[in-house]
Design a protein around this motif. Structure first.
Motif, PDB file in Angstrom:
ATOM      1  N   GLY A 446       0.838  -1.193   0.000  1.00 16.73           N
ATOM      2  CA  GLY A 446       0.000   0.000   0.000  1.00 16.73           C
ATOM      3  C   GLY A 446       0.867   1.235   0.000  1.00 16.73           C
ATOM      4  N   GLY A 447       0.358   2.324  -0.554  1.00 11.95           N
ATOM      5  CA  GLY A 447       1.145   3.540  -0.616  1.00 11.95           C
ATOM      6  C   GLY A 447       0.282   4.772  -0.659  1.00 11.95           C
ATOM      7  N   ALA A 448       0.884   5.914  -0.287  1.00 14.02           N
ATOM      8  CA  ALA A 448       0.203   7.202  -0.320  1.00 14.02           C
ATOM      9  C   ALA A 448       1.180   8.255  -0.815  1.00 14.02           C
ATOM     10  CB  ALA A 448      -0.316   7.582   1.061  1.00 14.02           C
ATOM     11  N   ILE A 449       0.669   9.163  -1.639  1.00 17.44           N
ATOM     12  CA  ILE A 449       1.444  10.298  -2.149  1.00 17.44           C
ATOM     13  C   ILE A 449       0.700  11.568  -1.778  1.00 17.44           C
ATOM     14  CG2 ILE A 449       2.424  11.419  -4.176  1.00 17.44           C
ATOM     15  CD1 ILE A 449       2.356   8.680  -5.559  1.00 17.44           C
ATOM     16  N   VAL A 450       1.409  12.495  -1.131  1.00 15.75           N
ATOM     17  CA  VAL A 450       0.834  13.777  -0.738  1.00 15.75           C
ATOM     18  C   VAL A 450       1.484  14.867  -1.581  1.00 15.75           C
ATOM     19  CG1 VAL A 450       0.492  15.428   1.133  1.00 15.75           C
ATOM     20  CG2 VAL A 450       0.422  12.973   1.617  1.00 15.75           C
ATOM     21  N   HIS A 451       0.666  15.581  -2.341  1.00 19.47           N
ATOM     22  CA  HIS A 451       1.154  16.697  -3.137  1.00 19.47           C
ATOM     23  C   HIS A 451       1.096  17.948  -2.257  1.00 19.47           C
ATOM     24  CE1 HIS A 451       0.839  13.957  -6.542  1.00 19.47           C
ATOM     25  NE2 HIS A 451      -0.414  13.727  -6.198  1.00 19.47           N
ATOM     26  N   ALA A 452       2.135  18.115  -1.430  1.00 21.77           N
ATOM     27  CA  ALA A 452       2.125  19.181  -0.430  1.00 21.77           C
ATOM     28  C   ALA A 452       2.073  20.555  -1.073  1.00 21.77           C
ATOM     29  CB  ALA A 452       3.352  19.054   0.473  1.00 21.77           C
ATOM     30  N   THR A 453       2.839  20.738  -2.147  1.00 21.15           N
ATOM     31  CA  THR A 453       2.823  21.975  -2.932  1.00 21.15           C
ATOM     32  C   THR A 453       2.962  21.569  -4.392  1.00 21.15           C
ATOM     33  OG1 THR A 453       5.231  22.351  -3.026  1.00 21.15           O
ATOM     34  CG2 THR A 453       4.071  23.103  -1.031  1.00 21.15           C
ATOM     35  N   PRO A 454       2.798  22.505  -5.335  1.00 20.71           N
ATOM     36  CA  PRO A 454       3.017  22.138  -6.743  1.00 20.71           C
ATOM     37  C   PRO A 454       4.425  21.629  -7.012  1.00 20.71           C
ATOM     38  CG  PRO A 454       1.805  24.205  -6.605  1.00 20.71           C
ATOM     39  CD  PRO A 454       2.224  23.864  -5.206  1.00 20.71           C
ATOM     40  N   GLN A 455       5.380  21.950  -6.135  1.00 20.24           N
ATOM     41  CA  GLN A 455       6.764  21.516  -6.331  1.00 20.24           C
ATOM     42  C   GLN A 455       7.161  20.324  -5.458  1.00 20.24           C
ATOM     43  OE1 GLN A 455       6.036  24.930  -5.680  1.00 20.24           O
ATOM     44  NE2 GLN A 455       5.922  25.248  -7.892  1.00 20.24           N
ATOM     45  N   LEU A 456       6.455  20.066  -4.364  1.00 22.89           N
ATOM     46  CA  LEU A 456       6.889  19.076  -3.372  1.00 22.89           C
ATOM     47  C   LEU A 456       5.903  17.926  -3.262  1.00 22.89           C
ATOM     48  CD1 LEU A 456       8.875  18.258  -1.110  1.00 22.89           C
ATOM     49  CD2 LEU A 456       7.457  19.621   0.458  1.00 22.89           C
ATOM     50  N   ASP A 457       6.410  16.690  -3.466  1.00 20.12           N
ATOM     51  CA  ASP A 457       5.634  15.470  -3.270  1.00 20.12           C
ATOM     52  C   ASP A 457       6.253  14.659  -2.132  1.00 20.12           C
ATOM     53  OD1 ASP A 457       3.821  15.986  -5.284  1.00 20.12           O
ATOM     54  OD2 ASP A 457       4.961  14.893  -6.805  1.00 20.12           O
ATOM     55  N   LEU A 458       5.419  14.193  -1.205  1.00 20.85           N
ATOM     56  CA  LEU A 458       5.832  13.304  -0.121  1.00 20.85           C
ATOM     57  C   LEU A 458       5.207  11.946  -0.359  1.00 20.85           C
ATOM     58  CD1 LEU A 458       5.095  15.735   2.852  1.00 20.85           C
ATOM     59  CD2 LEU A 458       7.234  15.520   1.576  1.00 20.85           C
ATOM     60  N   TYR A 459       5.953  10.863  -0.095  1.00 19.17           N
ATOM     61  CA  TYR A 459       5.399   9.534  -0.324  1.00 19.17           C
ATOM     62  C   TYR A 459       5.782   8.579   0.804  1.00 19.17           C
ATOM     63  CZ  TYR A 459      10.105   8.371  -2.133  1.00 19.17           C
ATOM     64  OH  TYR A 459      11.447   8.180  -2.276  1.00 19.17           O
ATOM     65  N   ALA A 460       4.952   7.550   0.964  1.00 15.38           N
ATOM     66  CA  ALA A 460       5.216   6.489   1.939  1.00 15.38           C
ATOM     67  C   ALA A 460       4.601   5.197   1.411  1.00 15.38           C
ATOM     68  CB  ALA A 460       4.639   6.834   3.306  1.00 15.38           C
ATOM     69  N   TYR A 461       5.331   4.085   1.564  1.00 16.82           N
ATOM     70  CA  TYR A 461       4.858   2.775   1.130  1.00 16.82           C
ATOM     71  C   TYR A 461       5.189   1.739   2.201  1.00 16.82           C
ATOM     72  CZ  TYR A 461       4.924   4.984  -3.516  1.00 16.82           C
ATOM     73  OH  TYR A 461       4.718   5.825  -4.581  1.00 16.82           O
ATOM     74  N   GLY A 462       4.401   0.693   2.209  1.00 13.27           N
ATOM     75  CA  GLY A 462       4.683  -0.449   3.057  1.00 13.27           C
ATOM     76  C   GLY A 462       4.204  -1.715   2.375  1.00 13.27           C
ATOM     77  N   GLY A 463       4.960  -2.817   2.525  1.00 15.95           N
ATOM     78  CA  GLY A 463       4.566  -4.051   1.864  1.00 15.95           C
ATOM     79  C   GLY A 463       5.209  -5.267   2.479  1.00 15.95           C
ATOM     80  N   GLU A 464       4.694  -6.439   2.094  1.00 18.12           N
ATOM     81  CA  GLU A 464       5.189  -7.708   2.634  1.00 18.12           C
ATOM     82  C   GLU A 464       5.038  -8.798   1.585  1.00 18.12           C
ATOM     83  OE1 GLU A 464       4.519 -10.674   6.518  1.00 18.12           O
ATOM     84  OE2 GLU A 464       3.065  -9.094   6.061  1.00 18.12           O
ATOM     85  N   GLU A 465       5.974  -9.756   1.614  1.00 21.22           N
ATOM     86  CA  GLU A 465       5.884 -10.968   0.803  1.00 21.22           C
ATOM     87  C   GLU A 465       6.207 -12.142   1.714  1.00 21.22           C
ATOM     88  OE1 GLU A 465       8.131 -10.671  -2.876  1.00 21.22           O
ATOM     89  OE2 GLU A 465       7.818  -8.497  -2.936  1.00 21.22           O
ATOM     90  N   ARG A 466       5.358 -13.179   1.653  1.00 16.92           N
ATOM     91  CA  ARG A 466       5.492 -14.301   2.585  1.00 16.92           C
ATOM     92  C   ARG A 466       5.251 -15.625   1.873  1.00 16.92           C
ATOM     93  NH1 ARG A 466       4.777 -15.548   8.268  1.00 16.92           N
ATOM     94  NH2 ARG A 466       4.877 -13.304   8.680  1.00 16.92           N
ATOM     95  N   ILE A 467       6.153 -16.583   2.094  1.00 15.47           N
ATOM     96  CA  ILE A 467       5.939 -17.955   1.640  1.00 15.47           C
ATOM     97  C   ILE A 467       5.105 -18.667   2.693  1.00 15.47           C
ATOM     98  CG2 ILE A 467       7.089 -20.149   1.131  1.00 15.47           C
ATOM     99  CD1 ILE A 467       9.395 -18.543  -0.051  1.00 15.47           C
ATOM    100  N   LEU A 468       3.996 -19.265   2.270  1.00 18.07           N
ATOM    101  CA  LEU A 468       3.001 -19.768   3.210  1.00 18.07           C
ATOM    102  C   LEU A 468       3.243 -21.200   3.645  1.00 18.07           C
ATOM    103  CD1 LEU A 468      -0.149 -18.253   1.465  1.00 18.07           C
ATOM    104  CD2 LEU A 468       1.168 -17.299   3.371  1.00 18.07           C
ATOM    105  N   SER A 469       4.138 -21.934   2.971  1.00 12.48           N
ATOM    106  CA  SER A 469       4.366 -23.332   3.333  1.00 12.48           C
ATOM    107  C   SER A 469       5.768 -23.751   2.925  1.00 12.48           C
ATOM    108  CB  SER A 469       3.336 -24.243   2.646  1.00 12.48           C
ATOM    109  OG  SER A 469       3.671 -25.598   2.810  1.00 12.48           O
TER     110      SER A 469
END
Length: 585
Positions: A446-469
């Protein structure tokens, strides 16, 4: 006679300027002269009537004088008429030669050649990364390869600086007819490495193909064909199912984010859109069975069959081979056996909720894992195996707050899909008979991008991958087969020189960063980026767990932190739009 207006009375002419004004003034002068002549004639007639009793000599003399004056005025009128005509001719000639004024149109940074439009792109980059643990990696972090603490690399820092992520691209487009658009797109960077590539002195690395494909679009019918190398169809789009509209994380890290599903691979793709809200697509993509535990020369201890005949005893499993000799493949790496492409089908829907367009995708994936066995004691015998893998996933992208906050999410579950995640986990392991076992796995991001100003973008992501067996099974000989056996010795995972034999079970990451457009104008844009990553890798449990790792119930974990910085110049970025006009009330 005193009221006659002559050509010398300039004050009687209306004010004007320019060549057209001169013509109007001369025309007005002519009209005054003719009017004066008419007035003289009327006065002459009245004078004759009033003085009927005068002598014929006086009357004849006065008429002669009036006629002379009238003749003089007629000559002046003819002379001014010629002048008016000359001025008008010069004015018409000047207006024909002088183009009307138009403000200069800025260059759109495209080239046009015989109906073809060529759009260049790319950027120049200087970037650096600092990692808390050395992975011997450039700008593509091997998330699933964070070193165990028994390795000296886990106790050394890593600093890399490079311009290799600089990129060049070109888009070529032309209309075969008003309904059919033909395009070609190429994009290259320098993150590849040939056999001779090194960082010793010349820092020599070869260009790498990121994208190289052609498309044909039938606009009216809504059919689209793509052939070449680009993002897999499983990759999230921002608009429909269209190339160059993929929703790629904004990270400086060239491996993106754990849980992000993608490949860039040769493929053939068909797309059909139904209006502007619904798309269907299918693709056949180049396969690669990556990350097979124990691949190549593994001795298996079960039984194999040829037709209906059982072949007892052990054999040697073959699931990939090293390229040697001819061909144009890399001579120092391995390639899996492939005989069926990966197939992906995908649907995209863009409904509108509360004045917001939401992009929703769902897809299915089929992959074939192909290998063979050379049974011991049966010379000339070879047994081939096909193992089916599959994946099902979905994605969503929306502007949660239009022009301010964008959100995205993607997830997939299946078997043998490790290759499609940024974490790079294993696809498969062995069954006792030498066939491949497609490992069950899940991924999400999942991720989010914040367009704080016309010149500045802030972003954050988080994720996981898992072998189940683990996929562990027992051969007829009693030997265990599978991924990360429960008997793996983990007694020395937390000190240098110790034993740490288990395989990766899970990897997850959180990352955040920013992009600041410090300049944007006619000469493109300059951007500065900063990024922080925290990654954690977990192994399957085993035996003899180290005392320092007992808090994780026998599942050793290792972490990595990294900081990135980037300086990029995009020469082909368009200039910013003009600000709106301000109206005073």
């Amino acid at each position: 006679m005193k009221n006659i207006v002559t050509c010398d009375d300039a004050s009687a002419l209306p004010p004007a300027s320019g060549s057209a004004g001169v013509a109007r003034r001369l025309g007005g002068l002519g009209r005054h002269l003719l009017g004066g002549a008419a007035l003289v004639a009327l006065l002459a007639t009245g004078s004759v009537a009033a003085k009927a009793d005068d002598t014929n000599a006086e009357l004849a003399a006065e008429i002669r004088a009036l006629k002379a004056q009238l003749h003089h005025l007629e000559q002046k009128v003819d002379k001014h008429s010629v002048q008016i005509h000359q001025v008008q001719v010069k004015s018409d000639s000047f207006q024909a030669q002088a183009a009307p004024y138009a403000p200069p149109v800025p260059w759109d940074k495209k080239f046009h050649l015989n109906g073809i439009t060529i759009t260049p792109g790319g950027f120049f980059a200087m970037e650096g990364v600092y990692r808390s643990r050395d992975q011997g990696a450039d700008f593509d972090t091997p998330f699933g390869g964070i070193p165990e603490y028994n390795s000296p690399l886990a106790h050394l820092n890593e600093l890399r600086g490079t311009a290799r992520q600089s990129r060049v691209s070109v888009l070529v487009q032309g209309n075969y007819n008003p309904d059919v658009l033909v395009s070609g797109y190429a994009e290259l960077d320098f993150l590849g490495a040939a056999n001779t590539a090194n960082s010793n002195e010349s820092n020599s690395y070869n260009p790498r193909i990121r994208h190289m494909y052609a498309t044909i679009d039938w606009m009216g019918e809504g059919f689209h064909i793509l052939g070449g190398q680009t993002w897999s169809l499983v990759t999230l789009n921002t608009k429909g199912i269209t190339p160059r509209n993929e929703d790629i994380p904004l990270t400086i890290d060239a491996q993106y984010v754990v849980g992000f599903n993608w490949t860039r691979t040769p493929q053939f793709r068909l797309v059909k859109n139904f209006g502007s809200q619904f798309w269907l697509a299918a693709s056949a993509e180049m396969p690669q069975t990556a990350g097979i535990t124990g691949c190549g020369g593994t001795t298996i201890g079960g039984s194999a069959t040829v037709g209906t005949a059982a072949i007892p005893g052990a054999g040697t499993a073959v699931c990939n081979q090293t390229s040697i000799g001819g061909g144009l493949l890399n001579q120092t790496t391995t390639y899996s056996f492939n005989h069926i492409p990966d197939f992906v089908v995908k649907a995209a829907w863009e409904p509108t909720f509360m004045d917001r367009t939401v992009h929703i995708e769902g897809y299915g994936l089929y992959t074939d894992l192909y290998d063979g066995v050379e049974p011991t004691g049966f010379p000339g015998t070879f047994v081939r195996h096909d193992t089916s893998g599959w994946g099902a996933g979905g994605s969503i992208a929306l502007a949660a707050i239009p022009h301010w906050v964008d959100l995205q999410g993607t997830a997939m579950i299946g078997r043998g899909i490790g290759r499609y995640g940024s974490g790079g986990l294993s696809n498969a392991t062995f069954n006792p008979d030498g066939s491949l076992y497609a490992l069950p796995e899940m991924t999400f991001m999942g991720g989010a991008i914040v367009h704080a100003t016309p010149q500045l973008d802030l972003y954050a992501y988080g994720g996981e991958e898992r072998i189940l067996s683990r996929g562990v099974s027992t051969a007829t000989t009693g030997a265990l087969f599978g991924y990360s056996l429960p008997t793996a010795n983990n007694s020395g995972c937390d000190f240098i020189g110790g034993t740490c034999a288990a395989n990766t079970k899970d990897v997850w990451e959180i990352t955040a960063g920013l992009w600041d457009k410090v300049y944007q104008g006619d000469f493109g844009s300059v951007r500065v980026g900063l990024e922080y990553e925290y990654i954690e890798r977990e192994l399957f449990s085993g035996t003899g767990t180290s005392a320092g790792l007992t808090a994780f119930a026998g599942s050793p974990r290792f972490n990595e932190q990294a900081g990135y910085v980037s300086f990029r110049y995009y020469p082909f970025d368009p200039a910013p739009p003009a600000p709106p006009l301000v109206t005073k009330y």
